[in-house]
Design a protein around this motif. Sequence first.
Motif, PDB file in Angstrom:
ATOM      1  N   PHE A 101       0.822  -1.212   0.000  1.00 29.61           N
ATOM      2  CA  PHE A 101       0.000   0.000   0.000  1.00 29.61           C
ATOM      3  C   PHE A 101       0.854   1.259   0.000  1.00 29.61           C
ATOM      4  O   PHE A 101       0.336   2.360   0.014  1.00 29.61           O
ATOM      5  N   ARG A 102       2.162   1.071   0.005  1.00 25.94           N
ATOM      6  CA  ARG A 102       3.062   2.211   0.138  1.00 25.94           C
ATOM      7  C   ARG A 102       3.476   2.742  -1.238  1.00 25.94           C
ATOM      8  O   ARG A 102       3.940   1.987  -2.071  1.00 25.94           O
ATOM      9  N   ARG A 103       3.287   4.026  -1.421  1.00 20.97           N
ATOM     10  CA  ARG A 103       3.705   4.672  -2.674  1.00 20.97           C
ATOM     11  C   ARG A 103       3.080   3.998  -3.902  1.00 20.97           C
ATOM     12  O   ARG A 103       3.738   3.777  -4.909  1.00 20.97           O
ATOM     13  N   ILE A 104       1.819   3.674  -3.790  1.00 20.59           N
ATOM     14  CA  ILE A 104       1.075   3.120  -4.922  1.00 20.59           C
ATOM     15  C   ILE A 104       0.076   4.176  -5.402  1.00 20.59           C
ATOM     16  O   ILE A 104      -0.759   4.644  -4.627  1.00 20.59           O
ATOM     17  N   GLY A 105       0.167   4.548  -6.687  1.00 21.90           N
ATOM     18  CA  GLY A 105      -0.705   5.599  -7.203  1.00 21.90           C
ATOM     19  C   GLY A 105      -1.790   5.103  -8.141  1.00 21.90           C
ATOM     20  O   GLY A 105      -2.693   5.847  -8.524  1.00 21.90           O
ATOM     21  N   ALA A 106      -1.697   3.825  -8.532  1.00 21.07           N
ATOM     22  CA  ALA A 106      -2.702   3.239  -9.420  1.00 21.07           C
ATOM     23  C   ALA A 106      -2.607   1.723  -9.324  1.00 21.07           C
ATOM     24  O   ALA A 106      -1.570   1.187  -8.908  1.00 21.07           O
ATOM     25  N   SER A 107      -3.685   1.049  -9.681  1.00 13.42           N
ATOM     26  CA  SER A 107      -3.678  -0.420  -9.693  1.00 13.42           C
ATOM     27  C   SER A 107      -4.147  -0.936 -11.044  1.00 13.42           C
ATOM     28  O   SER A 107      -4.872  -0.239 -11.770  1.00 13.42           O
ATOM     29  N   ILE A 108      -3.714  -2.144 -11.342  1.00  7.00           N
ATOM     30  CA  ILE A 108      -4.195  -2.865 -12.523  1.00  7.00           C
ATOM     31  C   ILE A 108      -4.666  -4.223 -12.042  1.00  7.00           C
ATOM     32  O   ILE A 108      -4.006  -4.851 -11.198  1.00  7.00           O
ATOM     33  N   MET A 109      -5.791  -4.684 -12.551  1.00  9.99           N
ATOM     34  CA  MET A 109      -6.230  -6.039 -12.205  1.00  9.99           C
ATOM     35  C   MET A 109      -6.968  -6.664 -13.386  1.00  9.99           C
ATOM     36  O   MET A 109      -7.445  -5.969 -14.281  1.00  9.99           O
ATOM     37  N   GLY A 110      -7.041  -7.988 -13.376  1.00 14.74           N
ATOM     38  CA  GLY A 110      -7.847  -8.683 -14.367  1.00 14.74           C
ATOM     39  C   GLY A 110      -9.320  -8.575 -14.004  1.00 14.74           C
ATOM     40  O   GLY A 110      -9.668  -8.324 -12.844  1.00 14.74           O
ATOM     41  N   ARG A 111     -10.194  -8.805 -14.968  1.00 16.47           N
ATOM     42  CA  ARG A 111     -11.612  -8.629 -14.660  1.00 16.47           C
ATOM     43  C   ARG A 111     -12.116  -9.682 -13.693  1.00 16.47           C
ATOM     44  O   ARG A 111     -13.087  -9.445 -12.986  1.00 16.47           O
ATOM     45  N   ASN A 112     -11.459 -10.839 -13.625  1.00 16.46           N
ATOM     46  CA  ASN A 112     -11.913 -11.863 -12.679  1.00 16.46           C
ATOM     47  C   ASN A 112     -11.606 -11.480 -11.232  1.00 16.46           C
ATOM     48  O   ASN A 112     -12.248 -11.968 -10.315  1.00 16.46           O
ATOM     49  N   MET A 113     -10.633 -10.597 -11.066  1.00 16.76           N
ATOM     50  CA  MET A 113     -10.392 -10.081  -9.716  1.00 16.76           C
ATOM     51  C   MET A 113     -11.427  -9.008  -9.386  1.00 16.76           C
ATOM     52  O   MET A 113     -11.792  -8.823  -8.223  1.00 16.76           O
ATOM     53  N   THR A 170     -20.052  -3.465  -9.129  1.00 23.68           N
ATOM     54  CA  THR A 170     -18.977  -2.469  -9.003  1.00 23.68           C
ATOM     55  C   THR A 170     -17.839  -2.995  -8.129  1.00 23.68           C
ATOM     56  O   THR A 170     -17.206  -2.244  -7.383  1.00 23.68           O
ATOM     57  N   GLY A 171     -17.601  -4.311  -8.223  1.00 17.79           N
ATOM     58  CA  GLY A 171     -16.477  -4.886  -7.480  1.00 17.79           C
ATOM     59  C   GLY A 171     -16.918  -5.577  -6.201  1.00 17.79           C
ATOM     60  O   GLY A 171     -18.060  -5.473  -5.774  1.00 17.79           O
ATOM     61  N   TRP A 172     -15.956  -6.292  -5.596  1.00 19.82           N
ATOM     62  CA  TRP A 172     -16.228  -7.085  -4.389  1.00 19.82           C
ATOM     63  C   TRP A 172     -16.211  -6.253  -3.117  1.00 19.82           C
ATOM     64  O   TRP A 172     -16.475  -6.766  -2.032  1.00 19.82           O
ATOM     65  N   TRP A 173     -15.852  -4.967  -3.233  1.00 18.12           N
ATOM     66  CA  TRP A 173     -15.369  -4.263  -2.049  1.00 18.12           C
ATOM     67  C   TRP A 173     -16.322  -3.229  -1.468  1.00 18.12           C
ATOM     68  O   TRP A 173     -15.922  -2.412  -0.655  1.00 18.12           O
ATOM     69  N   GLY A 174     -17.606  -3.232  -1.916  1.00 16.20           N
ATOM     70  CA  GLY A 174     -18.566  -2.253  -1.380  1.00 16.20           C
ATOM     71  C   GLY A 174     -18.371  -0.873  -1.995  1.00 16.20           C
ATOM     72  O   GLY A 174     -17.682  -0.716  -3.016  1.00 16.20           O
ATOM     73  N   ASP A 175     -18.965   0.151  -1.355  1.00 22.78           N
ATOM     74  CA  ASP A 175     -18.974   1.504  -1.923  1.00 22.78           C
ATOM     75  C   ASP A 175     -17.621   2.207  -1.829  1.00 22.78           C
ATOM     76  O   ASP A 175     -17.352   3.129  -2.586  1.00 22.78           O
ATOM     77  N   ASP A 176     -16.819   1.782  -0.865  1.00 19.63           N
ATOM     78  CA  ASP A 176     -15.549   2.465  -0.618  1.00 19.63           C
ATOM     79  C   ASP A 176     -14.400   1.440  -0.687  1.00 19.63           C
ATOM     80  O   ASP A 176     -13.890   0.986   0.335  1.00 19.63           O
ATOM     81  N   PRO A 177     -14.002   1.067  -1.879  1.00 20.44           N
ATOM     82  CA  PRO A 177     -12.980   0.009  -2.030  1.00 20.44           C
ATOM     83  C   PRO A 177     -11.635   0.433  -1.456  1.00 20.44           C
ATOM     84  O   PRO A 177     -11.328   1.629  -1.416  1.00 20.44           O
ATOM     85  N   PRO A 178     -10.828  -0.522  -1.029  1.00 20.24           N
ATOM     86  CA  PRO A 178      -9.575  -0.197  -0.320  1.00 20.24           C
ATOM     87  C   PRO A 178      -8.437   0.186  -1.267  1.00 20.24           C
ATOM     88  O   PRO A 178      -7.294  -0.175  -1.025  1.00 20.24           O
ATOM     89  N   TYR A 179      -8.751   0.908  -2.336  1.00 20.78           N
ATOM     90  CA  TYR A 179      -7.695   1.315  -3.266  1.00 20.78           C
ATOM     91  C   TYR A 179      -7.383   2.810  -3.127  1.00 20.78           C
ATOM     92  O   TYR A 179      -6.236   3.212  -3.025  1.00 20.78           O
ATOM     93  N   HIS A 180      -8.434   3.625  -3.212  1.00 21.40           N
ATOM     94  CA  HIS A 180      -8.268   5.076  -3.055  1.00 21.40           C
ATOM     95  C   HIS A 180      -7.387   5.687  -4.134  1.00 21.40           C
ATOM     96  O   HIS A 180      -6.667   6.662  -3.905  1.00 21.40           O
ATOM     97  N   HIS A 181      -7.426   5.075  -5.302  1.00 17.99           N
ATOM     98  CA  HIS A 181      -6.706   5.614  -6.477  1.00 17.99           C
ATOM     99  C   HIS A 181      -7.316   4.980  -7.730  1.00 17.99           C
ATOM    100  O   HIS A 181      -8.153   4.066  -7.616  1.00 17.99           O
ATOM    101  N   GLY A 217     -14.192   7.438  -1.677  1.00 20.74           N
ATOM    102  CA  GLY A 217     -12.843   7.285  -1.126  1.00 20.74           C
ATOM    103  C   GLY A 217     -11.714   7.404  -2.127  1.00 20.74           C
ATOM    104  O   GLY A 217     -10.575   7.060  -1.817  1.00 20.74           O
ATOM    105  N   GLY A 218     -12.027   7.863  -3.348  1.00 29.53           N
ATOM    106  CA  GLY A 218     -10.944   8.105  -4.297  1.00 29.53           C
ATOM    107  C   GLY A 218     -10.693   6.989  -5.299  1.00 29.53           C
ATOM    108  O   GLY A 218      -9.833   7.109  -6.164  1.00 29.53           O
ATOM    109  N   THR A 219     -11.411   5.882  -5.170  1.00 31.60           N
ATOM    110  CA  THR A 219     -11.232   4.784  -6.128  1.00 31.60           C
ATOM    111  C   THR A 219     -12.104   5.019  -7.367  1.00 31.60           C
ATOM    112  O   THR A 219     -13.303   5.280  -7.237  1.00 31.60           O
ATOM    113  N   THR A 220     -11.494   4.962  -8.533  1.00 36.10           N
ATOM    114  CA  THR A 220     -12.270   4.951  -9.780  1.00 36.10           C
ATOM    115  C   THR A 220     -11.858   3.732 -10.598  1.00 36.10           C
ATOM    116  O   THR A 220     -10.659   3.486 -10.773  1.00 36.10           O
TER     117      THR A 220
END
Lengths: 216, 216
Positions: free
Chosen positions: B67-79, B93-104, B121-124
Motif C-alpha cells: 500500500f506504500r507509494r502506490i498511485g494506481a492499480s491494474i487487475m484482471g476482470r476476474n479479480m 462495481t467490485g467485491w469491495w462495497g462503496d468504498d474500495p480499499p484502493y483510493h486511487h 474514497g478516491g477509487t475509480t
Amino acid sequence: MPRLRVHSFTISLDGYGAGPDQGVDTPLGAGGARLHEWVFETRTGREMIGETGGSEGVDDDFAARGFRRIGASIMGRNMFGPIRGDWGDERWTGWWGDDPPYHHPVFVLTHHARASVEMAGGTTFHFVTDGIESALERAREAAGDDDIRLGGGVATIQQYLRAGLVDELHVAIVPTFLWSGERLFDNIGDALDAYDCVELVSSPTVAHVRLALLRH
Amino acid sequence: MPRLRVHSFTISLDGYGAGPDQGVDTPLGAGGARLHEWVFETRTGREMIGETGGSEGVDDDFAARGFRRIGASIMGRNMFGPIRGDWGDERWTGWWGDDPPYHHPVFVLTHHARASVEMAGGTTFHFVTDGIESALERAREAAGDDDIRLGGGVATIQQYLRAGLVDELHVAIVPTFLWSGERLFDNIGDALDAYDCVELVSSPTVAHVRLALLRH
C-alpha cells in the motif's frame, strides 16, 4: 515403531524436485543441481563429503536432522544411479564412491533383481523388487529402534505419500526456477490433506517446511 | 519511471494462486480463500476492512508494503468480479462495497467496454479493452510519481511477466494444498530467469519471496 521420514527434499519455487533430461552427468536433470547447492554450504553437507567448514544455523539444523536417529534408508533406483532396465555388468554401485554417506542398510526400489552390495563404512545396498511396502518392512527390521529415511526421487516419494506411509516430510524450497521436470506435489491426489504443517522457517536462501502425518 | 509491483500474491505449497470453480461465492475458487487468511490476521489487513488490531511483524510488513507509494492499480476482470462476457446491467462495481480499499485509479483488463465507475474514497474503476500495455500506460499516467500495483489473478500476472513488464514480484507461500486450479508459475516460459531473488523470509505461517527484475 520406526517412522518413515523425508528430509531436505528440495524443490524449486515452481515446484520441481528434478529438472528434465536426467542422466549420468545430470542426475537431477537440467538445472537440478542448483536445488542441492544449499546443502553443501552447510557444515553437515560438507562433513557428508569429507570436508570441513560450512554454515551453521537454520539450513544446517535441517540438514543435520536428516542424519539423526536414522537406521536405514529407502530410495528409488533413479536416485541410486542412471542405469535403466537391466543392471548389466553390475559395476554401478551408486553415485557416492566406495564409502557412501549412509553407513546403514539402504533399500533400493527396482523392478530388476540384483544381489546386495556391501560398501565401506557400513552401507549395504539391497535391491527390492516386490514393492514399496516390502521395502519399508525390510527397512523397519534393519532400522531397529531408529527411523527410516526416505530419499528421492520425486516418483518414489509420491508413491509413499499416496500410500499414506510417510510420517514426516521436510521440504526445502529454493528461490530458483526449473520450468519443467518432475513436480513433487503432483500425482498425489489429496494425500497431503492428512498432514499438518508443523514448522515453517526460512534462511535467506532456503524456506523449510515440515509436514507431519496427523494421528487420529 | 513508476514501477509495476506485485504484492502479497499468495500461492499454496503446490503452487496454486486460485482453486478450481471460481464464482460469486468462491472468488478464489474452491479452497482459495485459505490463501488470503494470513493477510486478515495482520494489522494492515484489518485496517483494509475497517477493523483494528491484528499482528505486527514479518507478515504485516509485507502486507503494508503493498500500500506504500502506490498511485494506481491494474487487475484482471476476474479479480474485479465474477461476471464473464458482457457487463449486463453494470450494477456490479467490485467485491469491495462503496468504498474500495484502493483510493486511487484502478484499471481493469477486459474485452468488454464499460464506462468508468467512480466510487467513494478516491477509487475509480476504468475498464481497459486494448491490452496490458495500454493499461500500464494509463496507470503510469495516473500514478504520477508513485508506483503501480498489479493485482491478480494468475492469468493477469502471467501476461505481464511474459511481457517482461513486472519490476517486482512478492509471492507469499502458505503451507496448504489446493491440488488443482491455476498455478502461478506455469505458462510463463522462462520469463522469471530475468529476476533475482532479493528477499526470502518467513513467519511461522507464511514464507515470503521477493523477486526483482534484473537491470542490465
